[in-house]
Design a protein around this motif. Structure first.
Motif, short mmCIF file in Angstrom:
data_model
loop_
_atom_site.label_atom_id
_atom_site.label_comp_id
_atom_site.label_asym_id
_atom_site.label_seq_id
_atom_site.Cartn_x
_atom_site.Cartn_y
_atom_site.Cartn_z
N GLY A 128 -47.16 23.16 47.08
CA GLY A 128 -45.85 23.73 46.79
C GLY A 128 -45.15 24.20 48.05
N ILE A 129 -45.89 24.82 48.96
CA ILE A 129 -45.28 25.26 50.22
C ILE A 129 -44.81 24.06 51.02
CG2 ILE A 129 -45.81 26.33 52.45
CD1 ILE A 129 -47.62 28.31 50.90
N ALA A 130 -45.62 23.00 51.04
CA ALA A 130 -45.20 21.79 51.75
C ALA A 130 -43.92 21.22 51.13
CB ALA A 130 -46.32 20.75 51.71
N ALA A 131 -43.87 21.18 49.80
CA ALA A 131 -42.67 20.67 49.14
C ALA A 131 -41.46 21.55 49.43
CB ALA A 131 -42.92 20.59 47.63
N SER A 132 -41.69 22.87 49.50
CA SER A 132 -40.57 23.79 49.74
C SER A 132 -39.90 23.53 51.08
CB SER A 132 -41.05 25.24 49.65
OG SER A 132 -41.81 25.61 50.80
N THR A 133 -40.68 23.10 52.08
CA THR A 133 -40.08 22.85 53.39
C THR A 133 -39.06 21.70 53.33
OG1 THR A 133 -41.78 21.27 54.11
CG2 THR A 133 -42.21 23.59 54.52
N LEU A 134 -39.28 20.77 52.38
CA LEU A 134 -38.33 19.68 52.19
C LEU A 134 -37.15 20.11 51.32
CD1 LEU A 134 -40.88 16.78 51.52
CD2 LEU A 134 -39.62 17.22 53.65
N LEU A 135 -37.46 20.88 50.27
CA LEU A 135 -36.42 21.22 49.30
C LEU A 135 -35.44 22.27 49.80
CD1 LEU A 135 -38.64 21.13 46.09
CD2 LEU A 135 -36.81 19.53 46.71
N ILE A 136 -35.81 23.02 50.84
CA ILE A 136 -34.82 23.92 51.45
C ILE A 136 -34.35 23.35 52.79
CG2 ILE A 136 -35.75 25.97 50.29
CD1 ILE A 136 -36.97 26.81 52.97
N HIS A 137 -34.70 22.08 53.04
CA HIS A 137 -34.22 21.34 54.22
C HIS A 137 -34.59 22.02 55.54
CE1 HIS A 137 -30.92 18.93 51.83
NE2 HIS A 137 -32.16 18.77 51.34
N HIS B 38 -37.66 21.05 57.04
CA HIS B 38 -38.44 20.04 57.75
C HIS B 38 -38.21 18.68 57.14
CE1 HIS B 38 -40.93 22.50 60.44
NE2 HIS B 38 -41.01 23.39 59.46
N HIS B 39 -38.56 17.65 57.93
CA HIS B 39 -38.58 16.29 57.43
C HIS B 39 -40.01 15.92 57.04
CE1 HIS B 39 -34.43 15.33 58.14
NE2 HIS B 39 -34.50 15.77 59.39
N LEU B 40 -40.15 14.81 56.35
CA LEU B 40 -41.46 14.41 55.83
C LEU B 40 -42.48 14.19 56.96
CD1 LEU B 40 -43.12 13.71 53.32
CD2 LEU B 40 -42.37 11.32 53.59
N VAL B 41 -42.03 13.65 58.08
CA VAL B 41 -42.94 13.43 59.21
C VAL B 41 -43.52 14.76 59.68
CG1 VAL B 41 -43.07 12.69 61.62
CG2 VAL B 41 -41.80 11.32 59.97
N ASP B 42 -42.71 15.81 59.71
CA ASP B 42 -43.19 17.14 60.11
C ASP B 42 -44.27 17.63 59.14
OD1 ASP B 42 -40.99 16.82 61.76
OD2 ASP B 42 -39.73 18.22 60.62
N VAL B 43 -44.02 17.41 57.85
CA VAL B 43 -44.94 17.87 56.81
C VAL B 43 -46.29 17.16 56.93
CG1 VAL B 43 -45.36 17.96 54.33
CG2 VAL B 43 -43.09 18.51 55.25
N VAL B 44 -46.25 15.83 57.06
CA VAL B 44 -47.50 15.07 57.18
C VAL B 44 -48.25 15.47 58.45
CG1 VAL B 44 -48.45 12.75 57.48
CG2 VAL B 44 -46.61 13.14 55.83
N ALA B 45 -47.52 15.64 59.55
CA ALA B 45 -48.17 16.04 60.81
C ALA B 45 -48.82 17.42 60.67
CB ALA B 45 -47.15 16.05 61.94
N GLY B 46 -48.15 18.33 59.97
CA GLY B 46 -48.73 19.66 59.75
C GLY B 46 -50.00 19.61 58.94
N ALA B 47 -50.01 18.79 57.88
CA ALA B 47 -51.20 18.67 57.04
C ALA B 47 -52.36 18.04 57.82
CB ALA B 47 -50.88 17.83 55.80
N LEU B 48 -52.07 17.00 58.62
CA LEU B 48 -53.12 16.38 59.42
C LEU B 48 -53.64 17.34 60.49
CD1 LEU B 48 -51.64 12.78 59.91
CD2 LEU B 48 -53.58 13.47 58.47
N LEU B 49 -52.76 18.14 61.06
CA LEU B 49 -53.18 19.12 62.05
C LEU B 49 -54.14 20.13 61.42
CD1 LEU B 49 -53.01 20.50 64.83
CD2 LEU B 49 -50.93 21.66 64.02
N ALA B 50 -53.85 20.58 60.21
CA ALA B 50 -54.74 21.52 59.52
C ALA B 50 -56.10 20.90 59.27
CB ALA B 50 -54.10 21.97 58.20
#
Length: 505
Positions: free
Chosen positions: A174-183, A185-197
Protein backbone atom coordinates in the motif's frame (compact mmCIF):
# COMPACT_ATOMS: atom_id res chain seq x y z
CA UNK A 1 10.72 -26.79 19.07
CA UNK A 2 10.44 -23.68 21.25
CA UNK A 3 7.37 -21.50 20.69
CA UNK A 4 7.82 -18.29 18.72
CA UNK A 5 7.93 -15.23 21.05
CA UNK A 6 5.12 -12.70 20.83
CA UNK A 7 5.50 -10.35 17.87
CA UNK A 8 4.85 -7.22 19.93
CA UNK A 9 5.86 -6.48 23.48
CA UNK A 10 7.16 -3.79 25.78
CA UNK A 11 10.97 -3.77 26.14
CA UNK A 12 12.65 -3.39 29.51
CA UNK A 13 13.38 0.20 30.41
CA UNK A 14 17.15 -0.10 29.98
CA UNK A 15 16.72 -1.76 26.59
CA UNK A 16 14.19 0.86 25.48
CA UNK A 17 16.80 3.55 26.18
CA UNK A 18 19.22 1.76 23.85
CA UNK A 19 16.74 0.89 21.09
CA UNK A 20 15.32 4.41 21.32
CA UNK A 21 18.83 5.83 20.97
CA UNK A 22 19.34 3.75 17.84
CA UNK A 23 16.04 5.07 16.48
CA UNK A 24 16.95 8.68 17.16
CA UNK A 25 20.45 8.11 15.79
CA UNK A 26 19.06 6.72 12.55
CA UNK A 27 16.61 9.62 12.25
CA UNK A 28 19.45 12.16 12.58
CA UNK A 29 21.61 10.19 10.15
CA UNK A 30 18.75 10.04 7.65
CA UNK A 31 18.06 13.76 7.89
CA UNK A 32 21.73 14.58 7.35
CA UNK A 33 22.31 12.23 4.39
CA UNK A 34 18.90 12.48 2.70
CA UNK A 35 18.65 16.22 3.30
CA UNK A 36 22.22 16.73 2.14
CA UNK A 37 21.56 14.87 -1.11
CA UNK A 38 18.43 16.96 -1.69
CA UNK A 39 20.41 20.15 -1.12
CA UNK A 40 23.23 19.14 -3.50
CA UNK A 41 20.91 18.05 -6.31
CA UNK A 42 19.20 21.42 -6.02
CA UNK A 43 22.19 22.79 -7.93
CA UNK A 44 21.62 20.35 -10.82
CA UNK A 45 19.83 21.47 -13.94
CA UNK A 46 17.37 18.95 -15.35
CA UNK A 47 17.56 15.19 -14.86
CA UNK A 48 16.71 11.78 -16.29
CA UNK A 49 13.18 11.07 -17.47
CA UNK A 50 12.20 7.61 -16.25
CA UNK A 51 8.41 7.68 -16.61
CA UNK A 52 6.70 4.93 -18.58
CA UNK A 53 3.99 5.79 -21.14
CA UNK A 54 1.11 4.27 -19.16
CA UNK A 55 1.94 6.28 -16.00
CA UNK A 56 0.22 9.39 -17.32
CA UNK A 57 -3.06 7.51 -16.79
CA UNK A 58 -2.38 6.94 -13.06
CA UNK A 59 -4.86 9.17 -11.22
CA UNK A 60 -3.84 11.66 -8.55
CA UNK A 61 -5.60 10.60 -5.30
CA UNK A 62 -4.66 12.91 -2.36
CA UNK A 63 -6.35 10.61 0.17
CA UNK A 64 -3.55 8.09 -0.32
CA UNK A 65 -1.24 10.54 1.43
CA UNK A 66 -2.54 9.00 4.66
CA UNK A 67 -1.09 5.64 3.59
CA UNK A 68 2.13 7.34 2.50
CA UNK A 69 2.78 8.94 5.90
CA UNK A 70 1.89 5.69 7.69
CA UNK A 71 5.41 4.51 6.82
CA UNK A 72 6.67 6.28 9.96
CA UNK A 73 4.22 4.28 12.08
CA UNK A 74 5.44 1.08 10.41
CA UNK A 75 9.04 1.91 11.26
CA UNK A 76 8.25 2.91 14.84
CA UNK A 77 6.66 -0.49 15.42
CA UNK A 78 10.26 -1.74 15.46
CA UNK A 79 10.50 -0.53 19.07
CA UNK A 80 7.85 -3.10 20.01
CA UNK A 81 9.11 -5.84 17.68
CA UNK A 82 12.84 -5.57 18.36
CA UNK A 83 12.90 -5.32 22.13
CA UNK A 84 16.67 -5.45 22.66
CA UNK A 85 19.41 -3.39 21.09
CA UNK A 86 20.97 -6.55 19.65
CA UNK A 87 17.74 -7.29 17.76
CA UNK A 88 17.38 -3.67 16.64
CA UNK A 89 20.91 -3.27 15.23
CA UNK A 90 20.42 -5.28 11.97
CA UNK A 91 17.24 -3.35 11.17
CA UNK A 92 18.75 0.08 11.92
CA UNK A 93 21.94 -0.76 10.04
CA UNK A 94 19.99 -1.93 6.98
CA UNK A 95 18.09 1.37 6.90
CA UNK A 96 21.38 3.29 7.17
CA UNK A 97 22.89 1.34 4.27
CA UNK A 98 19.79 1.98 2.16
CA UNK A 99 20.01 5.68 2.97
CA UNK A 100 23.61 5.86 1.79
CA UNK A 101 22.95 3.83 -1.39
CA UNK A 102 19.88 5.94 -2.08
CA UNK A 103 21.82 9.19 -1.62
CA UNK A 104 24.46 8.00 -4.07
CA UNK A 105 21.68 7.18 -6.53
CA UNK A 106 20.15 10.64 -6.14
CA UNK A 107 23.51 12.29 -6.81
CA UNK A 108 24.60 10.07 -9.71
CA UNK A 109 21.22 9.55 -11.40
CA UNK A 110 19.10 12.64 -10.74
CA UNK A 111 15.54 12.21 -11.98
CA UNK A 112 13.11 14.79 -13.28
CA UNK A 113 9.51 13.80 -12.61
CA UNK A 114 6.92 14.04 -15.35
CA UNK A 115 3.90 14.54 -13.09
CA UNK A 116 1.93 17.75 -13.54
CA UNK A 117 1.75 20.29 -10.72
CA UNK A 118 -0.44 19.12 -7.83
CA UNK A 119 -2.95 21.32 -6.03
CA UNK A 120 -4.95 19.93 -3.12
CA UNK A 121 -7.91 21.54 -1.38
CA UNK A 122 -10.29 20.23 1.24
CA UNK A 123 -9.93 17.61 3.95
CA UNK A 124 -6.76 15.89 2.64
CA UNK A 125 -4.76 19.05 2.04
CA UNK A 126 -2.91 18.97 5.37
CA UNK A 127 -2.08 15.26 5.14
CA UNK A 128 -0.84 15.69 1.58
CA UNK A 129 1.27 18.67 2.62
CA UNK A 130 2.88 16.51 5.31
CA UNK A 131 3.57 13.74 2.80
CA UNK A 132 5.02 16.13 0.25
CA UNK A 133 7.22 17.76 2.90
CA UNK A 134 8.58 14.39 4.03
CA UNK A 135 9.69 13.65 0.49
CA UNK A 136 11.73 16.87 0.18
CA UNK A 137 12.80 17.60 -3.41
CA UNK A 138 14.54 15.67 -6.19
CA UNK A 139 15.28 12.47 -4.20
CA UNK A 140 13.50 10.00 -6.45
CA UNK A 141 15.51 7.00 -7.69
CA UNK A 142 15.39 4.72 -5.71
CA UNK A 143 12.37 5.43 -3.54
CA UNK A 144 13.60 5.18 0.05
CA UNK A 145 9.99 5.35 1.19
CA UNK A 146 9.38 2.05 -0.56
CA UNK A 147 12.75 0.63 0.51
CA UNK A 148 12.09 1.34 4.20
CA UNK A 149 8.55 -0.04 4.07
CA UNK A 150 9.70 -3.25 2.37
CA UNK A 151 12.62 -3.63 4.78
CA UNK A 152 10.22 -3.37 7.73
CA UNK A 153 7.93 -5.97 6.15
CA UNK A 154 10.85 -8.35 5.55
CA UNK A 155 12.28 -7.87 9.04
CA UNK A 156 8.97 -8.21 10.87
CA UNK A 157 7.98 -11.23 8.78
CA UNK A 158 10.83 -13.24 10.30
CA UNK A 159 9.07 -12.96 13.67
CA UNK A 160 5.49 -13.26 12.46
CA UNK A 161 2.87 -15.86 11.71
CA UNK A 162 1.15 -16.03 8.33
CA UNK A 163 -1.49 -13.46 9.25
CA UNK A 164 0.97 -10.80 10.45
CA UNK A 165 3.22 -11.46 7.43
CA UNK A 166 0.24 -10.86 5.15
CA UNK A 167 -0.66 -7.62 6.96
CA UNK A 168 2.89 -6.26 6.78
CA UNK A 169 3.20 -7.28 3.13
CA UNK A 170 -0.05 -5.53 2.22
CA UNK A 171 0.97 -2.48 4.27
CA UNK A 172 4.28 -2.19 2.40
CA UNK A 173 2.49 -2.72 -0.93
CA UNK A 174 0.00 0.00 0.00
CA UNK A 175 2.82 2.42 0.79
CA UNK A 176 4.45 1.60 -2.54
CA UNK A 177 1.15 2.22 -4.33
CA UNK A 178 0.67 5.50 -2.45
CA UNK A 179 3.90 6.89 -3.88
CA UNK A 180 2.35 6.54 -7.35
CA UNK A 181 -1.16 7.66 -6.46
CA UNK A 182 0.01 10.93 -4.90
CA UNK A 183 2.51 11.38 -7.77
CA UNK A 184 5.63 11.41 -5.59
CA UNK A 185 7.48 8.70 -7.55
CA UNK A 186 7.52 6.88 -10.85
CA UNK A 187 7.29 3.11 -11.19
CA UNK A 188 11.04 2.76 -11.81
CA UNK A 189 11.70 4.46 -8.45
CA UNK A 190 9.29 2.08 -6.71
CA UNK A 191 10.82 -1.07 -8.22
CA UNK A 192 14.34 0.17 -7.44
CA UNK A 193 13.33 0.83 -3.82
CA UNK A 194 11.86 -2.65 -3.42
CA UNK A 195 14.96 -4.29 -4.93
CA UNK A 196 17.20 -2.19 -2.70
CA UNK A 197 15.30 -3.42 0.38
CA UNK A 198 15.55 -7.07 -0.70
CA UNK A 199 19.26 -6.82 -1.50
CA UNK A 200 20.17 -4.88 1.65
CA UNK A 201 18.28 -7.10 4.06
CA UNK A 202 19.84 -10.26 2.59
CA UNK A 203 23.31 -8.69 2.73
CA UNK A 204 23.26 -6.78 6.03
CA UNK A 205 21.05 -8.78 8.41
CA UNK A 206 23.09 -12.03 8.56
CA UNK A 207 26.34 -10.12 9.16
CA UNK A 208 24.84 -7.70 11.69
CA UNK A 209 23.46 -10.61 13.74
CA UNK A 210 26.85 -12.22 14.27
CA UNK A 211 27.87 -12.30 17.90
CA UNK A 212 31.37 -10.99 17.24
CA UNK A 213 29.97 -8.02 15.31
CA UNK A 214 27.47 -7.15 18.04
CA UNK A 215 30.10 -7.48 20.76
CA UNK A 216 32.48 -5.23 18.83
CA UNK A 217 29.70 -2.70 18.31
CA UNK A 218 28.94 -2.77 22.03
CA UNK A 219 32.58 -2.04 22.86
CA UNK A 220 32.72 0.81 20.33
CA UNK A 221 29.57 2.33 21.84
CA UNK A 222 31.07 2.11 25.34
CA UNK A 223 34.27 3.79 24.14
CA UNK A 224 32.35 6.56 22.39
CA UNK A 225 30.28 7.17 25.52
CA UNK A 226 33.36 7.30 27.75
CA UNK A 227 35.21 9.63 25.40
CA UNK A 228 32.18 11.92 25.42
CA UNK A 229 32.12 11.92 29.22
CA UNK A 230 35.83 12.65 29.42
CA UNK A 231 35.49 15.47 26.89
CA UNK A 232 32.67 17.09 28.85
CA UNK A 233 35.07 17.43 31.76
CA UNK A 234 38.01 18.88 29.83
CA UNK A 235 38.69 19.92 26.25
CA UNK A 236 42.00 18.03 26.13
CA UNK A 237 40.09 14.74 26.18
CA UNK A 238 38.14 15.81 23.10
CA UNK A 239 41.47 16.39 21.35
CA UNK A 240 42.67 12.96 22.50
CA UNK A 241 39.45 11.41 21.18
CA UNK A 242 39.97 13.03 17.79
CA UNK A 243 43.57 11.81 17.74
CA UNK A 244 42.48 8.27 18.61
CA UNK A 245 39.89 8.14 15.86
CA UNK A 246 42.30 9.71 13.36
CA UNK A 247 44.87 7.08 14.31
CA UNK A 248 42.23 4.36 13.89
CA UNK A 249 41.20 5.57 10.44
CA UNK A 250 44.80 5.48 9.32
CA UNK A 251 44.97 1.75 10.11
CA UNK A 252 42.64 -1.21 10.14
CA UNK A 253 39.85 -0.06 12.44
CA UNK A 254 39.74 -3.41 14.22
CA UNK A 255 43.50 -3.48 14.75
CA UNK A 256 43.41 -0.02 16.33
CA UNK A 257 40.53 -0.91 18.66
CA UNK A 258 42.95 -1.84 21.45
CA UNK A 259 44.21 1.78 21.50
CA UNK A 260 40.70 3.17 21.95
CA UNK A 261 39.73 0.55 24.52
CA UNK A 262 42.99 0.89 26.43
CA UNK A 263 42.71 4.65 26.79
CA UNK A 264 39.06 4.55 27.82
CA UNK A 265 39.62 1.76 30.35
CA UNK A 266 42.64 3.29 32.07
CA UNK A 267 41.18 6.81 32.04
CA UNK A 268 37.94 5.50 33.56
CA UNK A 269 39.88 3.75 36.34
CA UNK A 270 41.88 6.94 36.93
CA UNK A 271 38.70 9.05 37.03
CA UNK A 272 37.09 6.77 39.60
CA UNK A 273 40.19 6.80 41.81
CA UNK A 274 40.52 10.59 41.48
CA UNK A 275 36.86 11.14 42.33
CA UNK A 276 36.06 12.60 38.91
CA UNK A 277 33.62 9.75 38.27
CA UNK A 278 31.19 9.22 41.11
CA UNK A 279 30.46 5.67 42.21
CA UNK A 280 28.74 4.08 45.17
CA UNK A 281 31.18 3.22 47.91
CA UNK A 282 34.92 3.67 48.22
CA UNK A 283 36.93 3.79 44.96
CA UNK A 284 39.62 1.54 46.47
CA UNK A 285 37.03 -1.20 47.02
CA UNK A 286 35.80 -0.71 43.47
CA UNK A 287 39.25 -1.02 41.90
CA UNK A 288 40.07 -4.02 44.10
CA UNK A 289 36.92 -5.77 42.87
CA UNK A 290 37.86 -4.87 39.32
CA UNK A 291 41.35 -6.31 39.77
CA UNK A 292 39.89 -9.54 41.16
CA UNK A 293 37.48 -9.83 38.24
CA UNK A 294 40.12 -9.23 35.60
CA UNK A 295 42.81 -11.38 37.20
CA UNK A 296 40.62 -14.34 38.18
CA UNK A 297 37.59 -14.06 35.88
CA UNK A 298 35.20 -13.97 38.86
CA UNK A 299 32.29 -11.66 38.09
CA UNK A 300 31.97 -8.50 40.16
CA UNK A 301 29.68 -5.48 39.82
CA UNK A 302 32.15 -3.24 37.94
CA UNK A 303 30.14 -2.77 34.73
CA UNK A 304 31.69 -0.80 31.86
CA UNK A 305 35.20 -0.90 33.30
CA UNK A 306 35.16 -4.70 33.50
CA UNK A 307 33.91 -5.01 29.92
CA UNK A 308 36.59 -2.68 28.57
CA UNK A 309 39.24 -4.31 30.76
CA UNK A 310 38.45 -7.80 29.48
CA UNK A 311 38.58 -6.61 25.87
CA UNK A 312 41.88 -4.80 26.49
CA UNK A 313 43.54 -7.82 28.10
CA UNK A 314 42.26 -10.14 25.38
CA UNK A 315 43.70 -7.79 22.74
CA UNK A 316 47.17 -7.71 24.32
CA UNK A 317 49.04 -10.77 23.11
CA UNK A 318 52.20 -9.92 25.01
CA UNK A 319 52.22 -11.21 28.59
CA UNK A 320 54.43 -8.34 29.76
CA UNK A 321 51.96 -5.79 28.36
CA UNK A 322 49.08 -7.45 30.23
CA UNK A 323 51.17 -7.31 33.39
CA UNK A 324 51.70 -3.58 32.82
CA UNK A 325 47.93 -3.05 32.89
CA UNK A 326 47.67 -4.50 36.39
CA UNK A 327 50.83 -2.71 37.57
CA UNK A 328 49.46 0.59 36.32
CA UNK A 329 46.12 0.04 38.05
CA UNK A 330 47.94 -0.63 41.33
CA UNK A 331 50.17 2.42 40.82
CA UNK A 332 47.10 4.61 40.31
CA UNK A 333 45.56 2.94 43.35
CA UNK A 334 48.48 4.18 45.44
CA UNK A 335 47.48 7.78 44.63
CA UNK A 336 44.03 7.13 46.10
CA UNK A 337 45.68 5.76 49.24
CA UNK A 338 47.68 8.99 49.46
CA UNK A 339 44.46 10.99 49.29
CA UNK A 340 42.79 8.96 52.04
CA UNK A 341 45.89 9.16 54.25
CA UNK A 342 46.41 12.88 53.50
CA UNK A 343 50.04 11.97 52.85
CA UNK A 344 52.75 14.29 51.57
CA UNK A 345 55.63 12.57 49.80
CA UNK A 346 59.20 13.76 49.62
CA UNK A 347 60.52 15.06 46.31
CA UNK A 348 62.26 11.83 45.31
CA UNK A 349 59.33 9.60 46.33
CA UNK A 350 56.95 11.85 44.42
CA UNK A 351 59.06 11.71 41.27
CA UNK A 352 59.35 7.94 41.59
CA UNK A 353 55.55 7.63 41.80
CA UNK A 354 55.10 9.76 38.68
CA UNK A 355 57.91 7.93 36.90
CA UNK A 356 56.24 4.56 37.53
CA UNK A 357 52.86 5.86 36.38
CA UNK A 358 54.05 7.31 33.11
CA UNK A 359 56.60 4.61 32.35
CA UNK A 360 53.84 2.01 32.44
CA UNK A 361 51.38 4.22 30.53
CA UNK A 362 53.83 5.08 27.76
CA UNK A 363 55.03 1.49 27.45
CA UNK A 364 51.44 0.33 26.98
CA UNK A 365 50.80 2.96 24.31
CA UNK A 366 54.01 2.03 22.50
CA UNK A 367 53.13 -1.66 22.64
CA UNK A 368 49.67 -1.02 21.23
CA UNK A 369 51.18 1.09 18.45
CA UNK A 370 53.57 -1.72 17.53
CA UNK A 371 56.53 0.52 18.32
CA UNK A 372 60.13 -0.61 18.51
CA UNK A 373 61.02 1.74 21.35
CA UNK A 374 60.04 1.73 25.01
CA UNK A 375 59.77 4.27 27.81
CA UNK A 376 63.24 3.30 29.06
CA UNK A 377 64.67 4.68 25.81
CA UNK A 378 63.49 8.20 26.69
CA UNK A 379 63.73 8.60 30.50
CA UNK A 380 63.77 12.40 30.32
CA UNK A 381 60.41 12.33 28.52
CA UNK A 382 58.92 10.15 31.28
CA UNK A 383 60.09 12.62 33.93
CA UNK A 384 58.75 15.49 31.82
CA UNK A 385 55.36 13.73 31.79
CA UNK A 386 55.42 13.66 35.59
CA UNK A 387 56.33 17.34 35.76
CA UNK A 388 53.57 18.29 33.30
CA UNK A 389 50.93 16.29 35.16
CA UNK A 390 51.86 17.85 38.53
CA UNK A 391 51.77 21.47 37.34
CA UNK A 392 48.87 21.09 34.90
CA UNK A 393 46.50 19.61 37.49
CA UNK A 394 47.98 21.31 40.55
CA UNK A 395 44.83 23.17 41.58
CA UNK A 396 42.47 20.24 41.02
CA UNK A 397 44.78 17.74 42.72
CA UNK A 398 45.25 19.88 45.81
CA UNK A 399 41.48 20.42 46.06
CA UNK A 400 40.97 16.63 46.02
CA UNK A 401 43.68 16.01 48.61
CA UNK A 402 46.23 14.60 46.15
CA UNK A 403 49.40 16.41 47.18
CA UNK A 404 51.82 16.51 44.27
CA UNK A 405 53.92 19.11 46.05
CA UNK A 406 57.01 17.76 47.83
CA UNK A 407 56.70 17.46 51.61
CA UNK A 408 59.83 19.60 52.02
CA UNK A 409 58.21 22.46 50.09
CA UNK A 410 54.96 22.09 52.03
CA UNK A 411 56.85 22.42 55.31
CA UNK A 412 58.55 25.62 54.13
CA UNK A 413 55.18 27.04 53.10
CA UNK A 414 53.78 26.26 56.55
CA UNK A 415 56.66 28.12 58.21
CA UNK A 416 55.46 31.19 56.29
CA UNK A 417 52.02 30.74 57.87
CA UNK A 418 50.36 29.57 54.63
CA UNK A 419 48.41 26.42 53.85
CA UNK A 420 50.23 24.34 51.19
CA UNK A 421 47.04 22.40 50.39
CA UNK A 422 45.43 25.63 49.14
CA UNK A 423 46.67 26.37 45.63
CA UNK A 424 46.30 30.14 45.88
CA UNK A 425 48.08 30.21 49.27
CA UNK A 426 50.82 27.94 47.93
CA UNK A 427 51.49 30.16 44.92
CA UNK A 428 51.33 33.32 47.04
CA UNK A 429 54.07 32.05 49.36
CA UNK A 430 57.76 32.60 48.63
CA UNK A 431 58.57 28.91 49.07
CA UNK A 432 55.72 27.86 46.81
CA UNK A 433 56.73 30.23 44.04
CA UNK A 434 60.36 29.24 44.33
CA UNK A 435 59.36 25.60 43.93
CA UNK A 436 57.29 26.36 40.82
CA UNK A 437 60.11 28.41 39.28
CA UNK A 438 62.58 25.62 40.05
CA UNK A 439 60.27 23.04 38.50
CA UNK A 440 59.91 25.26 35.46
CA UNK A 441 63.68 25.34 35.06
CA UNK A 442 63.94 21.59 35.65
CA UNK A 443 61.34 20.99 32.94
CA UNK A 444 63.36 23.03 30.46
CA UNK A 445 66.37 20.83 31.10
CA UNK A 446 64.26 17.68 30.84
CA UNK A 447 62.81 18.78 27.52
CA UNK A 448 66.26 19.59 26.15
CA UNK A 449 67.52 16.17 27.27
CA UNK A 450 64.48 14.61 25.64
CA UNK A 451 65.34 16.26 22.31
CA UNK A 452 68.77 14.62 22.43
CA UNK A 453 67.27 11.23 23.34
CA UNK A 454 64.74 11.33 20.51
CA UNK A 455 67.37 12.38 17.99
CA UNK A 456 69.38 9.29 18.95
CA UNK A 457 66.29 7.10 18.38
CA UNK A 458 65.46 8.58 14.96
CA UNK A 459 64.27 6.00 12.46
CA UNK A 460 62.88 3.51 14.97
CA UNK A 461 59.19 2.65 14.99
CA UNK A 462 57.29 4.63 17.63
CA UNK A 463 59.56 7.69 17.70
CA UNK A 464 56.93 9.93 15.98
CA UNK A 465 54.55 9.10 18.86
CA UNK A 466 57.21 10.11 21.41
CA UNK A 467 57.82 13.31 19.46
CA UNK A 468 54.09 14.06 19.62
CA UNK A 469 54.23 13.76 23.41
CA UNK A 470 57.34 15.92 23.50
CA UNK A 471 55.71 18.68 21.44
CA UNK A 472 52.63 18.63 23.66
CA UNK A 473 54.70 19.10 26.84
CA UNK A 474 56.81 21.78 25.12
CA UNK A 475 53.62 23.67 24.29
CA UNK A 476 52.46 23.43 27.90
CA UNK A 477 55.85 24.68 29.13
CA UNK A 478 56.05 27.57 26.66
CA UNK A 479 52.44 28.75 26.47
CA UNK A 480 49.80 27.30 28.72
CA UNK A 481 51.63 27.22 32.06
CA UNK A 482 52.95 30.81 31.81
CA UNK A 483 49.40 31.95 31.06
CA UNK A 484 48.19 30.24 34.23
CA UNK A 485 51.13 31.48 36.33
CA UNK A 486 52.19 34.88 34.92
CA UNK A 487 55.04 35.21 37.43
CA UNK A 488 56.92 32.60 35.39
CA UNK A 489 57.19 35.13 32.55
CA UNK A 490 58.91 37.50 34.90
CA UNK A 491 61.22 34.93 36.40
CA UNK A 492 64.74 36.24 35.94
CA UNK A 493 67.16 33.88 34.40
CA UNK A 494 66.18 30.28 34.98
CA UNK A 495 69.15 28.33 36.31
CA UNK A 496 69.63 25.16 34.24
CA UNK A 497 69.90 21.95 36.16
CA UNK A 498 72.54 19.34 35.54
CA UNK A 499 71.12 16.77 33.14
CA UNK A 500 71.60 13.90 35.54
CA UNK A 501 69.60 15.62 38.27
CA UNK A 502 66.93 16.67 35.84
CA UNK A 503 66.26 13.21 34.56
CA UNK A 504 66.68 11.50 37.88
CA UNK A 505 69.39 9.19 36.48
Amino acid sequence: MSPRPALFGLPRREELVLTGSLTVGFALFFLAVYGGASWVTGFYSGGLRVELPFERHIPFVPAWAAVYVSMDVLLLLSLLVFRTWRDMVPFALALCVETVVGAVGFLVLPVEVAWPARVVHGGWAEVFFLADTMNLERNYLPSLHVAFACTAALAYAERSGWLARTVFGLWAAGIAASTLLIHEHHLVDVVAGALLAWWTWRLVAPRARREDFLNALHVEALCARELFRFSRRHLRYALIALALYRYSLGRWWRAARVARVGFCFLQLVDDVLDGDRRIEGEPLDWVDALLVELETGRAQDTGTAATLGRVLLASLEDREARGHVFQLMRTMRADRERVLGRRWLGAEALRAQHRDTFRLSVDLMLHVAGAGVRASDAPALIDAFGWCSSLRDLREDLAQGLYNVPAEVAEEVRTEGADPSDCDALLASAAGRAWVVGEYARARTLLDCCSVELAALEGRAGVPLLRLFHRSIESFWAKRLPRRMPFLRDAARLRPWPSGAASGR
